[in-house]
Design an enzyme around this catalytic site. Structure first.
Site, PDB file in Angstrom:
ATOM      1  N   LYS A  12       8.922  62.710  31.430  1.00 40.22           N
ATOM      2  CA  LYS A  12      10.152  62.741  32.220  1.00 40.22           C
ATOM      3  C   LYS A  12       9.978  63.622  33.453  1.00 40.22           C
ATOM      4  O   LYS A  12      10.406  63.269  34.554  1.00 40.22           O
ATOM      5  CB  LYS A  12      11.314  63.264  31.367  1.00 40.22           C
ATOM      6  CG  LYS A  12      11.579  62.503  30.077  1.00 40.22           C
ATOM      7  CD  LYS A  12      12.127  61.132  30.317  1.00 40.22           C
ATOM      8  CE  LYS A  12      12.676  60.499  29.045  1.00 40.22           C
ATOM      9  NZ  LYS A  12      11.681  60.312  27.978  1.00 40.22           N
ATOM     10  N   LYS A  55      19.562  62.362  29.487  1.00 37.96           N
ATOM     11  CA  LYS A  55      18.529  62.051  28.497  1.00 37.96           C
ATOM     12  C   LYS A  55      17.729  63.287  28.141  1.00 37.96           C
ATOM     13  O   LYS A  55      17.526  64.177  28.964  1.00 37.96           O
ATOM     14  CB  LYS A  55      17.605  60.942  28.994  1.00 37.96           C
ATOM     15  CG  LYS A  55      16.963  61.156  30.349  1.00 37.96           C
ATOM     16  CD  LYS A  55      16.237  59.877  30.769  1.00 37.96           C
ATOM     17  CE  LYS A  55      15.657  59.964  32.156  1.00 37.96           C
ATOM     18  NZ  LYS A  55      14.991  58.713  32.571  1.00 37.96           N
ATOM     19  N   ARG A  70       8.159  48.192  33.894  1.00 42.22           N
ATOM     20  CA  ARG A  70       6.956  48.937  33.541  1.00 42.22           C
ATOM     21  C   ARG A  70       5.811  48.431  34.415  1.00 42.22           C
ATOM     22  O   ARG A  70       5.423  47.266  34.340  1.00 42.22           O
ATOM     23  CB  ARG A  70       6.638  48.762  32.063  1.00 42.22           C
ATOM     24  CG  ARG A  70       5.238  49.226  31.628  1.00 42.22           C
ATOM     25  CD  ARG A  70       4.951  50.703  31.901  1.00 42.22           C
ATOM     26  NE  ARG A  70       5.923  51.606  31.343  1.00 42.22           N
ATOM     27  CZ  ARG A  70       5.924  52.049  30.094  1.00 42.22           C
ATOM     28  NH1 ARG A  70       4.980  51.650  29.254  1.00 42.22           N
ATOM     29  NH2 ARG A  70       6.854  52.897  29.687  1.00 42.22           N
ATOM     30  N   ARG A  95      12.127  45.165  31.640  1.00 43.69           N
ATOM     31  CA  ARG A  95      12.790  45.247  30.334  1.00 43.69           C
ATOM     32  C   ARG A  95      14.293  45.258  30.592  1.00 43.69           C
ATOM     33  O   ARG A  95      14.853  46.241  31.058  1.00 43.69           O
ATOM     34  CB  ARG A  95      12.302  46.489  29.600  1.00 43.69           C
ATOM     35  CG  ARG A  95      10.800  46.427  29.301  1.00 43.69           C
ATOM     36  CD  ARG A  95      10.176  47.754  29.057  1.00 43.69           C
ATOM     37  NE  ARG A  95      10.254  48.610  30.235  1.00 43.69           N
ATOM     38  CZ  ARG A  95       9.855  49.877  30.264  1.00 43.69           C
ATOM     39  NH1 ARG A  95       9.354  50.439  29.186  1.00 43.69           N
ATOM     40  NH2 ARG A  95       9.957  50.584  31.378  1.00 43.69           N
ATOM     41  N   ARG A 126      20.362  50.594  28.166  1.00 43.35           N
ATOM     42  CA  ARG A 126      18.921  50.847  28.062  1.00 43.35           C
ATOM     43  C   ARG A 126      18.143  49.537  28.021  1.00 43.35           C
ATOM     44  O   ARG A 126      18.484  48.626  27.282  1.00 43.35           O
ATOM     45  CB  ARG A 126      18.620  51.658  26.793  1.00 43.35           C
ATOM     46  CG  ARG A 126      19.335  52.992  26.732  1.00 43.35           C
ATOM     47  CD  ARG A 126      19.215  53.605  25.347  1.00 43.35           C
ATOM     48  NE  ARG A 126      19.845  52.780  24.323  1.00 43.35           N
ATOM     49  CZ  ARG A 126      19.753  53.008  23.015  1.00 43.35           C
ATOM     50  NH1 ARG A 126      19.049  54.042  22.578  1.00 43.35           N
ATOM     51  NH2 ARG A 126      20.358  52.214  22.156  1.00 43.35           N
ATOM     52  N   ASP A 137       7.670  53.750  35.244  1.00 38.50           N
ATOM     53  CA  ASP A 137       8.943  53.070  35.017  1.00 38.50           C
ATOM     54  C   ASP A 137       9.722  53.098  36.319  1.00 38.50           C
ATOM     55  O   ASP A 137       9.938  54.172  36.913  1.00 38.50           O
ATOM     56  CB  ASP A 137       9.740  53.754  33.909  1.00 38.50           C
ATOM     57  CG  ASP A 137       9.153  53.499  32.529  1.00 38.50           C
ATOM     58  OD1 ASP A 137       8.251  52.651  32.413  1.00 38.50           O
ATOM     59  OD2 ASP A 137       9.597  54.156  31.569  1.00 38.50           O
ATOM     60  N   GLU A 147      10.195  57.361  35.465  1.00 32.89           N
ATOM     61  CA  GLU A 147       9.320  58.076  34.535  1.00 32.89           C
ATOM     62  C   GLU A 147       7.869  57.771  34.882  1.00 32.89           C
ATOM     63  O   GLU A 147       7.556  56.726  35.466  1.00 32.89           O
ATOM     64  CB  GLU A 147       9.573  57.670  33.067  1.00 32.89           C
ATOM     65  CG  GLU A 147      10.862  58.182  32.483  1.00 32.89           C
ATOM     66  CD  GLU A 147      10.973  57.915  30.980  1.00 32.89           C
ATOM     67  OE1 GLU A 147       9.934  57.685  30.324  1.00 32.89           O
ATOM     68  OE2 GLU A 147      12.105  57.936  30.480  1.00 32.89           O
ATOM     69  N   ASN A 207       4.674  57.548  32.495  1.00 36.95           N
ATOM     70  CA  ASN A 207       4.253  57.561  31.098  1.00 36.95           C
ATOM     71  C   ASN A 207       2.735  57.669  31.013  1.00 36.95           C
ATOM     72  O   ASN A 207       2.012  56.843  31.565  1.00 36.95           O
ATOM     73  CB  ASN A 207       4.715  56.282  30.396  1.00 36.95           C
ATOM     74  CG  ASN A 207       6.229  56.194  30.322  1.00 36.95           C
ATOM     75  OD1 ASN A 207       6.837  56.682  29.382  1.00 36.95           O
ATOM     76  ND2 ASN A 207       6.844  55.591  31.333  1.00 36.95           N
TER      77      ASN A 207
END
Length: 316
Positions: free
Chosen positions: A126, A161, A211, A226, A234, A274, A282, A284
């Site tokens: 994050k 979050k 992604r 997504r 979400r 993301d 984000e 990842n």
């Protein structure tokens, strides 16, 4: 014959129809690589020795459920393997951190670890976006409930979050009416004892949380959008989102091409960005996924490209 060790969650928990670590294993096995697997708690170091793993050597079967055979179990020195792939899912908690320190010690002893454990520590998923403010939405990192209230007063529609979650767990949206803002902020911050992230809500989430995969700094040409389902905020697949592969947008590519060389130079062979709309949300690095969804929908073999890159690193 190259030997690869995957440090991962229990093999019995893999969902092979969508698991990216399984896709890596399948591609590596097709090239004749020997597969080993262990869990983080099976890593050991003792003075006078080197970091070892109590690992399982496996072969793959054609059965989607009973998908591997254990050939043997042995204590192996990480420095004697060709590569160690750190693929343990979050949370990025104290135990995850301790594992990265053991892997750093293994590197000192000659092991090749991907992603670099030092880079894993330096890029909490994050918080890593803070380095690139030009690409992100209005964002607040705080444990102050008063600061959360002020941020909401300014932006009116926000997302809260935890910093250590995955798969969309613990994410809340608070709209202009502020309903339950105090309760949510108190819960997530544990009454001000734990730091959280707060971001302005991005309406583009309706088109998907994309992604974008970087392999050795180079973007895969397709993203997996997504898309939230059934009124959900979400898009995470684990939260019921629908995954739709699509070519990178101009903005996706621009962000990926800016960050890719920077992150690759730090030892991050595989990264999952993301992106919602044109905003990075984000970075990842622990166990980026979506290999199989992209490959199945587009025919672009992500695992093949990843193992190509891994082999290139080992040959260098």
């Amino acid at each position: 014959m190259p030997q690869l060790l995957f440090v991962a969650d229990p093999l019995e928990t893999f969902k092979t129809h969508k698991d990216s670590t399984f896709a890596m294993m399948r591609e590596a096995a097709s090239r004749g690589h020997t597969l080993w697997a262990c869990e983080p708690q099976q890593l050991v170091w003792q003075r006078g020795g080197v970091v070892t793993a109590h690992a399982r050597r496996i072969t793959l079967t054609a059965d989607a459920h009973d998908w591997f055979d254990e050939v043997e179990a042995a204590d192996i020195a990480l420095c004697q393997l060709d590569a160690v792939l750190m693929r343990k899912d979050p949370p990025f908690d104290a135990e995850y951190l301790y594992t990265t320190h053991l892997l750093t010690q293994a590197e000192r002893e000659g092991a090749r670890v991907f992603n670099s454990p030092e880079a894993l520590r330096a890029h909490p998923e994050k918080l890593a976006i803070l380095e690139f403010p030009q690409h992100i939405a209005p964002t607040l990192v705080t444990r102050s409930i008063a600061a959360v209230r002020a941020f909401h007063a300014e932006h009116r529609d926000i997302i809260l979050k935890p910093l250590d979650g995955m798969g969309g767990a613990g994410i809340f949206r608070v709209k202009e009416d502020g309903l339950n803002l105090g309760s949510i902020a108190e819960t997530l911050t544990r009454d001000g004892a734990q730091t959280i992230m707060v971001q302005a809500f991005l309406p583009a989430i309706s088109a998907g949380d994309k992604r974008v995969l970087l392999i050795d700094g180079v973007p895969v040409p397709y993203a997996l959008a997504r898309i939230p389902q059934g009124g959900e905020v979400r898009g995470n697949l684990a939260a019921g989102g629908k995954g739709v592969a699509q070519p990178l947008s101009n903005t996706d590519r621009a962000i990926a091409e800016h960050l890719g060389p920077i992150l690759a130079a730090r030892g991050l062979l595989l990264v999952g960005l993301d992106i919602i709309g044109d905003r990075l949300t984000e970075i990842n690095v622990t166990s980026p996924t979506c290999f199989q969804e992209i490959t199945d929908q587009t025919g672009w073999n992500v695992a093949q490209r990843f193992i190509d890159a891994l082999e290139g690193k080992l040959a260098a």
